[in-house]
Design an enzyme around this catalytic site. Sequence first.
Site, PDB file in Angstrom:
ATOM      1  N   GLU A 100     -21.800 -86.086  -8.355  1.00  0.00           N
ATOM      2  CA  GLU A 100     -22.379 -85.221  -9.379  1.00  0.00           C
ATOM      3  C   GLU A 100     -21.412 -85.127 -10.566  1.00  0.00           C
ATOM      4  O   GLU A 100     -20.201 -85.056 -10.388  1.00  0.00           O
ATOM      5  CB  GLU A 100     -22.597 -83.827  -8.790  1.00  0.00           C
ATOM      6  CG  GLU A 100     -23.117 -82.795  -9.782  1.00  0.00           C
ATOM      7  CD  GLU A 100     -23.207 -81.400  -9.184  1.00  0.00           C
ATOM      8  OE1 GLU A 100     -24.016 -80.609  -9.672  1.00  0.00           O
ATOM      9  OE2 GLU A 100     -22.458 -81.105  -8.222  1.00  0.00           O
TER      10      GLU A 100
ATOM     11  N   LYS B  48     -31.490 -81.676 -12.123  1.00  0.00           N
ATOM     12  CA  LYS B  48     -31.188 -80.782 -11.007  1.00  0.00           C
ATOM     13  C   LYS B  48     -32.076 -79.531 -11.050  1.00  0.00           C
ATOM     14  O   LYS B  48     -32.098 -78.814 -12.045  1.00  0.00           O
ATOM     15  CB  LYS B  48     -29.711 -80.390 -11.066  1.00  0.00           C
ATOM     16  CG  LYS B  48     -29.208 -79.552  -9.895  1.00  0.00           C
ATOM     17  CD  LYS B  48     -27.722 -79.266 -10.078  1.00  0.00           C
ATOM     18  CE  LYS B  48     -27.140 -78.462  -8.934  1.00  0.00           C
ATOM     19  NZ  LYS B  48     -25.691 -78.194  -9.165  1.00  0.00           N
TER      20      LYS B  48
ATOM     21  N   CYS C  69     -26.423 -81.808  -5.337  1.00  0.00           N
ATOM     22  CA  CYS C  69     -25.550 -80.740  -4.835  1.00  0.00           C
ATOM     23  C   CYS C  69     -26.284 -79.514  -4.289  1.00  0.00           C
ATOM     24  O   CYS C  69     -26.748 -79.513  -3.156  1.00  0.00           O
ATOM     25  CB  CYS C  69     -24.559 -80.359  -5.930  1.00  0.00           C
ATOM     26  SG  CYS C  69     -23.062 -79.544  -5.300  1.00  0.00           S
TER      27      CYS C  69
END
Length: 260
Positions: A44, A110, A144
Amino acid sequence: MGEKLHTALLQTDLVWENAEANREQFQKKIGGLSKEVDLIILPEMFSTGFSMNAKNLAEPTGGPSLEWMKKIASEKDAAVTGSLIVSENDNYYNRLYFVFPDGSFKKYDKRHTFTLAKENETYASGTEKLIVEYKGWKICPLVCYDLRFPVWSRNTEDYDVLIYVANWPSVRVRAWDTLLRARAIENMCYCIGLNRVGTDGNDHPYPGHSAVFDSLGNPLNDPSVEMEFQKEIILEKAHLQETRSKLRFLQDRDKFSIIK
């Protein structure tokens, strides 16, 4: 073609807020990978570390880091994926790119921004789940904090591989280890978690623990490694076909849709 997917995990430290230096170090590490690699996985925010300094670090769509990913994909004849800070339409995104060898790409913003670090105050959340079809494999790449939300990753698309690219801190490494295995088991898929090591500019340490689990939750590498490594792992379609045919858990999954 399609029966095996040769993946490369690059677990490394990141140079804080220095995209050029990070691209250079990844270039050297990628140069040492074998010619058989199909997919290269980066962490990430691989170009900067997990920074909220988006105003100074964000790249436009088509910026230097995406162009670098295209160059690597072409040179290695392999797909490349990882996330970086992107500016678009007056918003900042923690955006994952999946770049194909021919230079085309898909993107995923994300969805679950990390409120504990106030990521939600800097970055806009994505709304679209991405399923990539590549070399006969269906791949779902996430980022994540998405790992904590199993509804978002639920395998309603019959994907084969679930990928999480991350900057997951040492203080919560037990959750990382546990949830990666859980996502593999509940979705009957390969689950790959690629994390970083080292300490970032906010003095947060990262443990690595990058891992690949098969659809039964068995690790295909040592999931407790805390140092830099480049690891190549081969995924086999036969494993998925055998376990899904024999156990058929996905046939009993709940049917639902997510209200965005």
